[in-house]
Write an enzyme that holds these catalytic residues in place. Structure first.
Site, PDB file in Angstrom:
ATOM      1  N   GLY A 141       2.322   7.007  -6.788  1.00 28.62           N
ATOM      2  CA  GLY A 141       3.188   5.821  -7.043  1.00 28.62           C
ATOM      3  C   GLY A 141       4.587   5.715  -6.683  1.00 28.62           C
ATOM      4  O   GLY A 141       5.345   4.681  -6.677  1.00 28.62           O
TER       5      GLY A 141
ATOM      6  N   ASN B 277       0.814  -1.242  -0.096  1.00 26.27           N
ATOM      7  CA  ASN B 277       0.096   0.019   0.045  1.00 26.27           C
ATOM      8  C   ASN B 277       1.016   1.349  -0.178  1.00 26.27           C
ATOM      9  O   ASN B 277       1.828   1.365   0.679  1.00 26.27           O
ATOM     10  CB  ASN B 277      -0.850  -0.253   1.354  1.00 26.27           C
ATOM     11  N   HIS B 278       0.701   2.157  -1.038  1.00 24.43           N
ATOM     12  CA  HIS B 278       1.526   3.249  -0.933  1.00 24.43           C
ATOM     13  C   HIS B 278       0.988   4.312  -0.150  1.00 24.43           C
ATOM     14  O   HIS B 278      -0.034   4.591   0.163  1.00 24.43           O
ATOM     15  CB  HIS B 278       1.406   4.213  -2.440  1.00 24.43           C
ATOM     16  N   GLY B 279       2.250   5.030   0.648  1.00 21.71           N
ATOM     17  CA  GLY B 279       2.057   6.310   1.189  1.00 21.71           C
ATOM     18  C   GLY B 279       1.664   7.213   0.445  1.00 21.71           C
ATOM     19  O   GLY B 279       1.816   7.394  -0.818  1.00 21.71           O
TER      20      GLY B 279
ATOM     21  N   GLN C 185       6.048   7.254  -3.945  1.00 21.25           N
ATOM     22  CA  GLN C 185       6.162   7.335  -2.601  1.00 21.25           C
ATOM     23  C   GLN C 185       6.303   5.734  -2.007  1.00 21.25           C
ATOM     24  O   GLN C 185       5.976   4.890  -2.615  1.00 21.25           O
ATOM     25  CB  GLN C 185       4.863   7.863  -2.028  1.00 21.25           C
TER      26      GLN C 185
END
Length: 276
Positions: A205, A194-196, A207
């Protein structure tokens, strides 16, 4: 296969997975690193991402078996895949059935127990450094079009797990299911990745990804159709997740949950009523 990795005790009042600070991983994934490497040829990139080896002998074996036997229909296709695919897998038990057009990546990191059934058009993607990366217990069934994708993590499914059609299991850390878990169609399960999104000056995308401890489903659970279960969640034994739910917090043993996000409905063991 034991249930040691899927028997963590969960409660509504205290959940270490929910409250532990997430770790972060480098946004530049192994896939991106391989594709961007200007020092390697297209063939080397293909071998790294698909075969998982720089051995030309393994490449020849992989191409020969998947090209000739992979799309072969009918009983003859099932029979030949059962006999010959075992030469490239890490382990294949007795009586394994692999349907046609199954996409296989890094087959030497895939271990299948006895009498496992992999239906047509599935994906078994064991990319990464874990070995084995995908382990499927005896008498498990993986439904048509279902995707098991490792991105550096591992997927471990217990004995007699039954996953229906069009499900997606993605693991950047660890994704486990205990024995006799029943999963209806169109589910989505993600362990890590899960991206920050704290920064607004760079795309999401780009991060770093957050990791909250993987995803663990204990034995005898029933997961309804079109359920999404997120990273950091543990589903306790004999729990039921209603169709369409999005589970972002851990679920105690024997609980029934549903909704978006999923909430407690009742407990099968402690509530007076025996009906949902």
């Amino acid at each position: 296969m034991t249930d040691q990795s899927t028997t963590a005790t969960t409660t509504r009042s205290s959940d270490t997975l929910d409250h532990a600070p997430p770790s972060t991983s480098d946004t530049d994934t192994h896939l991106r690193q391989v594709l961007r490497d200007q020092q390697t040829s297209a063939m080397q990139k293909y071998m790294s991402l698909t075969v998982g080896s720089d051995s030309l002998a393994r490449l020849f074996q992989y191409e020969l078996l998947t090209t000739t036997l992979g799309p072969m229909p009918g009983a003859i296709g099932l029979f030949l895949r059962q006999k010959l695919y075992r030469t490239m897998f890490g382990h294949i038990g007795q009586g394994v059935v692999i349907g046609k057009n199954v996409t296989i990546r890094h087959p030497h990191r895939i271990h299948l127990g006895d009498r496992v059934i992999i239906d047509d058009h599935c994906v078994l993607d064991a990319k990464g450094d874990q070995d084995p990366a995908i382990v499927i217990g005896d008498d498990a069934i993986i439904g048509r079009n279902t995707i098991l994708s490792c991105k550096g993590g591992e997927i471990r499914l217990g004995h007699q797990v039954n996953i229906s059609v069009n499900c997606t299991l993605v693991a950047e850390t660890q994704l486990t299911m205990g024995d006799k878990v029943l999963v209806a169609g169109h589910g989505y399960f993600v362990a890590g990745g899960n991206h920050g999104f704290a920064r607004i000056d760079i795309p999401v995308g780009d991060q770093p990804c957050t990791q909250k401890g993987g995803l663990h489903i204990d034995k005898h659970c029933w997961i309804g159709a079109a359920v999404t279960i997120l990273d950091g969640v543990t589903i306790g034994r004999d729990a039921i997740v209603a169709a369409g739910a999005v589970v972002n917090r851990s679920v105690p043993d024997y609980d029934i949950v549903g909704g978006v996000p999923a909430k407690h409905i009742r407990n099968r063991k402690h509530d007076d009523s025996n009906n949902p």
